[in-house]
Design an enzyme around this catalytic site. Structure first.
Site, PDB file in Angstrom:
ATOM      1  N   VAL A 391      12.170  40.009 -16.424  1.00 31.46           N
ATOM      2  CA  VAL A 391      12.858  39.875 -17.701  1.00 31.46           C
ATOM      3  C   VAL A 391      11.983  40.440 -18.810  1.00 31.46           C
ATOM      4  O   VAL A 391      10.789  40.120 -18.912  1.00 31.46           O
ATOM      5  CB  VAL A 391      13.197  38.408 -18.004  1.00 31.46           C
ATOM      6  CG1 VAL A 391      13.941  38.298 -19.325  1.00 31.46           C
ATOM      7  CG2 VAL A 391      14.027  37.825 -16.883  1.00 31.46           C
ATOM      8  N   ASP A 506      23.039  25.726  -8.682  1.00 31.19           N
ATOM      9  CA  ASP A 506      21.574  25.774  -8.819  1.00 31.19           C
ATOM     10  C   ASP A 506      21.146  25.157 -10.149  1.00 31.19           C
ATOM     11  O   ASP A 506      20.426  25.779 -10.941  1.00 31.19           O
ATOM     12  CB  ASP A 506      21.082  27.215  -8.706  1.00 31.19           C
ATOM     13  CG  ASP A 506      19.610  27.289  -8.311  1.00 31.19           C
ATOM     14  OD1 ASP A 506      19.067  26.265  -7.841  1.00 31.19           O
ATOM     15  OD2 ASP A 506      18.990  28.360  -8.486  1.00 31.19           O
TER      16      ASP A 506
END
Length: 705
Positions: A391, A506
Site C-alpha cells: 500500500v 475476515d
C-alpha cells in the site's frame, strides 16, 4: 320551511315527490318574514335556458350539458343562476352584526383538453354581485377579473378556482397546476391545494387524480356561517360516495368582507392563446339559508352522458415518425459500433482486453495519474505491506484531505487477483460511514491497483497494541465503546441494509481503520461474498483468521452472517480486554472471559491499562454481548441489529444460557485438528495507515475460494 308548508297534507307531499322524480330539475324558493331559502337542482340543463344566464362561449348543448367554453383560443364563458341569492343575515348573537349565511353546492364537471400536451386554463365557482363578468380576461384570469381590476376590493368577487395550468401566473404566485384555490377579489389564490381525495378506508391516505382527465368529477362546497368555515371536497364521480375528509377545510373570515346582501352564484371558465380545454357542467345543485343547508347529491346515472374525450393528438404523420425512428436507430447502432471498435482497438494496442467484471464496474482510474500521485510508487510512499500487495500513500493535490491509499497487488499472484476482483465486486458499490470507501481501480499490463480513501490513524490493531508499546498512549474507554458500535453498524449494513447480503469473512482489528475523529471503517473485502436475499451460501471453503473463525466453519466450511457475528464477538472482547484472541494454543480469549463471568468477576477482563477510567456498566454490557456473539451454536448468536440494540440500551441483554459450550475441550481440539497443515504460528500484523493488506498467510487460513 314555514308554517304553511308544515300543514301540507300527505297526499300533496306524495304528488310533490312524484313531480321531483319525473323532472330533471327542481327549484324551490320560499320566503318567510325572517329568512329566504334558495334551493335548486339541475340534473342536466335541457329546458332550463331561462334559468341560467350565459355570456361568452357558454351554451346549453342539446343533450343537456352546460358547456362553459369550447377549445378555441382566448375565449371566456360564464353561466350564473338567474336570480340573486341572499347571503347575509343578522347574527343571532348580536342584532348589529351580520354574517354570511350557510350555503352548500354540488356539481359534476368534465374538462377535455385539446391534446395531452395542450390544456388549460380551468374554471371557477364564483359568488358575484352581477350575473355576468364584464370585460373579464381569458387565460389566467379565468373569466372572472382582468388586469385593471385585479385585487380591487370593490370587485366583491369570491371564486373557488379549479386550476389546470402549472406556472400560469405572470407573478409566479400560482405554480402548482391541477390544484384548487380560494380567491378573494383577485386572480391569485390565498389558499391553494393540489387535487387529491382522501380514501375512506384510510383517512390519511391521499389519492391524486387529474382535473383534465376527461372523466366526470364531483365537487362539493359547504360553508358554515356561524364558524365561518369552508369545506371543499373534490373526487372522481365514479367513486359513487363522498370522501369523509375534505380537501380544504379552512376558516374564511375574509368572505364577510366580500359578500353583499344578495349575490349571484355560477361558473366562469377561460382558455389561453396556446393552451385550451373544453369545460362542461353535467349537473348542479345549490342550497342556502336555514340551519344546515345541504345541496342535493347528484347521481351520475341521472345526469346527461359525459362528452366524449376527443383530445386531438397533434404530431407528425405516423409514417414520418416511423422513418425518423428507424434512421435514428441505425445512427445510434453505427455510433455504438464505432465507439466499441475504437475502444477495442485501443485495448489491443495496449495489450489489454476488457473482461466482464471490468465492464460491470466502470470506476477505473488512469495509471499515469496514480503513478504521479505516488511519485512512481517510491519506497518512501509505502505505508503497509501484506501477503498479496503493498500500500502506497498518494497525493492527488497539495491538500491533505485529497490523499489516497493505493494498494498494488503482487504480480503473478492468483490469490491476489481473486482478492482484487472480489473487492471491486463488493466494496465498489457499498457506501456507509463505517466501511472503507473504494474510490476505484486500475489494471495496467500486469499491475492491479485498488484505490481507497486515505485514513491517517491506521488500523485498530496498531492503536490497541503497537502504539501503546511505542508511546504509552492507550485508547480511552469511550473511544473503544464507540469504535465497537461503529463496527457493529457497518456489519448491520452488510448483513441487512444493502441490496444483497454481504458476508465479510475476515472481521479483525487489522481490517478496521480509524479516521482522525476515531470513526471506525471496516475494510479489506478480499474474502467477502455476496448473496441474494433468500438464498444460502453454498461455499464450503474455509477462510478467515485463526481466533476469529466460528467453530461451525471446522464442520461445514459454510460462512454466514452468524460467523461474522462470532468474529465481531471476539473483536469486541479484544477491544475491551486489550488482549489478542489466542496465543500459541493454550489461551482462548472467549473461554477466559466466560470463566470470569461464571465466577462473577467479569470486570477483571477489562484492559488493566485503563485503570479505573471506564464505565463499569458499559464494560460489563460489552463483555456479555461479546460472549453472546461467541456462542458455539450459530442460531443462539444475536443478529447485528440486536447487538446494536443491546449496545444502545434499547433492549435488555438476556442471561447467557448453560449451553454456551465454547469451553468444551473436545470441540476445541476438533477445531484445531481441522486446520492442521494450513496454519503456521501467528505473527504481528503490520500497521497500515490506509487499509490493512495483511492477508491469509501466516496470520490467516485459506484452503481455497
Amino acid at each position: 320551511m314555514g308554517t304553511q308548508r308544515s300543514m301540507v297534507s300527505v297526499s300533496s307531499l306524495l304528488k310533490l315527490f312524484v313531480f321531483f322524480s319525473v323532472h330533471v330539475r327542481a327549484q324551490r324558493t320560499t320566503t318567510t318574514t325572517t329568512t329566504t331559502t334558495t334551493e335548486f337542482t339541475f340534473r342536466g340543463f335541457s329546458g332550463n335556458q331561462s334559468e341560467i344566464q350565459m355570456e361568452g362561449a357558454a351554451m346549453i348543448k342539446p343533450n343537456g350539458l352546460l358547456r362553459l367554453t369550447d377549445r378555441k383560443s382566448n375565449v371566456t364563458g360564464t353561466a350564473f343562476y338567474h336570480k340573486p341569492v341572499r347571503l347575509l343575515e343578522t347574527s343571532t348573537r348580536s342584532s348589529t352584526n351580520v354574517m354570511v349565511r350557510s350555503f352548500s353546492t354540488s356539481f359534476v364537471f368534465v374538462i377535455i383538453p385539446s391534446s395531452p400536451s395542450n390544456k388549460g386554463f380551468g374554471f371557477t365557482f364564483t359568488l358575484s354581485p352581477t350575473p355576468y363578468r364584464p370585460n373579464a380576461g381569458s387565460a389566467g384570469y379565468l373569466g372572472v377579473l382582468n388586469k385593471e381590476n385585479d385585487k380591487d376590493p370593490r370587485n366583491h368577487v369570491f371564486a373557488v378556482e379549479f386550476d389546470t395550468v402549472q406556472g400560469s401566473r405572470d407573478d409566479n404566485t400560482d405554480r402548482i397546476g391541477n390544484d384548487i384555490g380560494l380567491n378573494y377579489n383577485s386572480r391569485t389564490s390565498d389558499i391553494q391545494e393540489p387535487v387529491v381525495y382522501y380514501n375512506n378506508d384510510d383517512p390519511n391516505k391521499k389519492e391524486d387524480f387529474q382535473l383534465e382527465s376527461g372523466n366526470p368529477i364531483q365537487a362539493l362546497l359547504e360553508y358554515d356561517g356561524p364558524s365561518q368555515t369552508l369545506n371543499v371536497t373534490v373526487y372522481p364521480a365514479r367513486l359513487g360516495f363522498k370522501p369523509t375528509k375534505p380537501l380544504i377545510s379552512r376558516p374564511v373570515p375574509k368572505l364577510s368582507q366580500i359578500v353583499q346582501e344578495e349575490m349571484y352564484v355560477g361558473f366562469t371558465a377561460a382558455t389561453g392563446r396556446d393552451q385550451s380545454s373544453a369545460h362542461y357542467v353535467m349537473g348542479w345543485s345549490f342550497s342556502s339559508g336555514g340551519d344546515r343547508p345541504i345541496a342535493d347529491m347528484l347521481d351520475l346515472s341521472e345526469l346527461p352522458h359525459a362528452p366524449p374525450n376527443t383530445a386531438k393528438k397533434r404530431g407528425y404523420n405516423p409514417q414520418v415518425i416511423a422513418l425518423i425512428v428507424a434512421l435514428s436507430g441505425v445512427t445510434v447502432i453505427l455510433l455504438a459500433l464505432l465507439f466499441f471498435f475504437s475502444k477495442y482497438k485501443k485495448r489491443l494496442q495496449q495489450g489489454e482486453i476488457l473482461e466482464d467484471w471490468e465492464i460491470n464496474h466502470p470506476h477505473r482510474l488512469r495509471y499515469k495519474d496514480l503513478y504521479a500521485a505516488t511519485d512512481g510508487f517510491k519506497e518512501s510512499r509505502i505505508i503497509g505491506t501484506g501477503g498479496f500487495g503493498t500500500v502506497f500513500r498518494g497525493d492527488v493535490s497539495s491538500s491533505p484531505s485529497n490523499q489516497i491509499a493505493v494498494k498494488k497487488i503482487t504480480p503473478n499472484s492468483m490469490q491476489g487477483v481473486r482478492e482484487f476482483i472480489a473487492e471491486i465486486e463488493s466494496l465498489g458499490r457499498l457506501r456507509h460511514k463505517n466501511l472503507v470507501n473504494l474510490q476505484g481501480w486500475c489494471k495496467h499490463k500486469n499491475d492491479l491497483l485498488l484505490i481507497y480513501d486515505y485514513i491517517p490513524n491506521g488500523s485498530l490493531d496498531s492503536l490497541l497494541y503497537s502504539k501503546p508499546r511505542r508511546s504509552g498512549e492507550v485508547l480511552s474507554w469511550n473511544v473503544r465503546f464507540q469504535i465497537a458500535k461503529g463496527i457493529a453498524s457497518g456489519l448491520l449494513y452488510l448483513h441487512e441494509e444493502w441490496e444483497q447480503i454481504v458476508i465479510h469473512r475476515d472481521v479483525k482489528p487489522s481490517n478496521v481503520l480509524i479516521e482522525s475523529d476515531m470513526n471506525p471503517r471496516l475494510g479489506d473485502f478480499g474474502l467477502a461474498r455476496l448473496y441474494e436475499r433468500g438464498s444460502q451460501s453454498n461455499t464450503t471453503v474455509v477462510v478467515g483468521t485463526i481466533g476469529y473463525m466460528a467453530p461451525e466453519l471446522a464442520r461445514n466450511g459454510k460462512s454466514s452472517s452468524a460467523s461474522d457475528v462470532f468474529a465481531f464477538g471476539v473483536l469486541l472482547l479484544e477491544i475491551i480486554s486489550g488482549r489478542r484472541p489466542t496465543d500459541s494454543g493454550t489461551f482462548f480469549l472467549a473461554d477466559w472471559v466466560m470463566e470470569l463471568h461464571a465466577s462473577d468477576e467479569i470486570l477483571r477482563a477489562v484492559d488493566p491499562r485503563l485503570g479505573s477510567g471506564y464505565d463499569d456498566g458499559e464494560a460489563k454490557l460489552a463483555l456479555v454481548i461479546g460472549l453472546h456473539c461467541c456462542h458455539q451454536r450459530p442460531a443462539s448468536r444475536p443478529s447485528m441489529r440486536t447487538v446494536l440494540r443491546y449496545m444502545n440500551g434499547d433492549e435488555d441483554v438476556p442471561e447467557i444460557d448453560d449451553n454456551w459450550g465454547y469451553s468444551d475441550s473436545s470441540s476445541r481440539s476438533e477445531f484445531g485438528s481441522k486446520f492442521e497443515g494450513y496454519v503456521s504460528s501467528d505473527r504481528a500484523s503490520s500497521s497500515v495507515a490506509s487499509l490493512s493488506v495483511t492477508r491469509i498467510s501466516s496470520t490467516s487460513v485459506m484452503s481455497g475460494r
